[in-house]
Design a protein around this motif. Structure first.
Motif, PDB file in Angstrom:
ATOM      1  N   ASP A 104     -23.828 -15.863 -26.690  1.00 50.42           N
ATOM      2  CA  ASP A 104     -24.453 -16.841 -25.801  1.00 50.42           C
ATOM      3  C   ASP A 104     -23.813 -18.218 -25.868  1.00 50.42           C
ATOM      4  O   ASP A 104     -23.650 -18.873 -24.855  1.00 50.42           O
ATOM      5  N   GLN A 105     -23.461 -18.672 -27.059  1.00 47.99           N
ATOM      6  CA  GLN A 105     -23.000 -20.047 -27.241  1.00 47.99           C
ATOM      7  C   GLN A 105     -21.499 -20.122 -27.533  1.00 47.99           C
ATOM      8  O   GLN A 105     -20.959 -19.268 -28.229  1.00 47.99           O
ATOM      9  N   ALA A 106     -20.858 -21.144 -26.988  1.00 52.00           N
ATOM     10  CA  ALA A 106     -19.471 -21.478 -27.313  1.00 52.00           C
ATOM     11  C   ALA A 106     -19.509 -22.805 -28.067  1.00 52.00           C
ATOM     12  O   ALA A 106     -20.364 -23.653 -27.798  1.00 52.00           O
ATOM     13  N   ALA A 107     -18.606 -22.965 -29.021  1.00 53.37           N
ATOM     14  CA  ALA A 107     -18.662 -24.160 -29.871  1.00 53.37           C
ATOM     15  C   ALA A 107     -17.284 -24.771 -30.078  1.00 53.37           C
ATOM     16  O   ALA A 107     -16.273 -24.059 -30.116  1.00 53.37           O
ATOM     17  N   ILE A 108     -17.280 -26.098 -30.200  1.00 52.36           N
ATOM     18  CA  ILE A 108     -16.101 -26.818 -30.672  1.00 52.36           C
ATOM     19  C   ILE A 108     -16.571 -27.790 -31.748  1.00 52.36           C
ATOM     20  O   ILE A 108     -17.723 -28.216 -31.763  1.00 52.36           O
ATOM     21  N   ASP A 109     -15.686 -28.104 -32.659  1.00 54.09           N
ATOM     22  CA  ASP A 109     -15.973 -29.067 -33.723  1.00 54.09           C
ATOM     23  C   ASP A 109     -15.186 -30.335 -33.477  1.00 54.09           C
ATOM     24  O   ASP A 109     -14.013 -30.280 -33.087  1.00 54.09           O
ATOM     25  N   LEU A 110     -15.828 -31.469 -33.707  1.00 52.45           N
ATOM     26  CA  LEU A 110     -15.177 -32.780 -33.639  1.00 52.45           C
ATOM     27  C   LEU A 110     -15.205 -33.384 -35.034  1.00 52.45           C
ATOM     28  O   LEU A 110     -16.255 -33.416 -35.676  1.00 52.45           O
ATOM     29  N   GLY A 111     -14.092 -33.871 -35.489  1.00 55.50           N
ATOM     30  CA  GLY A 111     -14.010 -34.542 -36.776  1.00 55.50           C
ATOM     31  C   GLY A 111     -13.043 -35.708 -36.686  1.00 55.50           C
ATOM     32  O   GLY A 111     -12.461 -35.965 -35.639  1.00 55.50           O
TER      33      GLY A 111
END
Length: 184
Positions: A104-111
């Motif tokens: 269901d979900q797509a994700a990206i990480d920000l750092g």
């Protein structure tokens, strides 16, 4: 077979202007919900099954095996884990419900040192450390989509996981790229 790769694979840039954008491993996502009258027992059983304390509303706990237990709503939790990880608690129908939301979900990480500044352009809640510390979860809208944000620091440096429905992955990628232009 459904493609388990992140919809962001190959589209994210890293190390630009002190902002790191990465696509986390797809992993598993389980949603556990309960009814108001079964809240106490489900919360206790879920915390015990995960081997951790139960998080409060809008909070997350990092479980010893690397999973996250997140209280996303008053009567609802998410468990983020490795690909193929089983649901830690499957309540009976009269006590609650569980659902595999891995697709269901797509994700990206920000750092990076400017990640918070970039994210401030996109969300409608306070991202200061006092209001949105490590292991905090928030939900808001970004243009036409629901955006979920999990702060999960890495070595003391703020890191944010942005999650949207998979069908909005391209839109989120475009919005992040647009706002990154302001940082060089």
């Amino acid at each position: 077979m459904v493609e388990r790769a992140s919809p962001f694979a190959g589209t994210v840039q890293t190390g630009r202007s002190n902002i790191e954008v990465s696509a986390p491993e797809r992993g598993s996502l389980w949603q556990i919900a309960c009814w108001p009258e079964t809240f106490s027992s489900i919360e206790t059983d879920l915390a015990q099954a995960c081997g951790c304390a139960a998080p409060g509303p809008g909070e997350a706990v990092k479980i010893a095996d690397g999973r996250f237990l997140i209280r996303i709503e008053p009567l609802k939790w998410w468990v983020l884990g490795e690909d193929g990880a089983d649901c830690p608690l499957k309540p009976e129908a009269d006590a609650g419900a569980w659902l595999d939301m891995s697709h269901d979900q797509a994700a990206i990480d920000l750092g990076g040192s400017h990640a918070r500044d970039l994210l401030k352009r996109m969300v409608s809640f306070d991202l200061r450390d006092t209001a949105f510390p490590d292991l905090r979860f928030g939900s808001t809208t970004l243009h036409h989509m629901f955006l979920k944000v999990l702060r999960h620091d890495d070595g003391g440096a703020p890191r944010y996981r942005l999650m949207v429905m998979r069908s909005y992955a391209d839109d989120l990628s475009e919005i992040v790229a647009h706002h990154m232009r302001h940082f060089g």
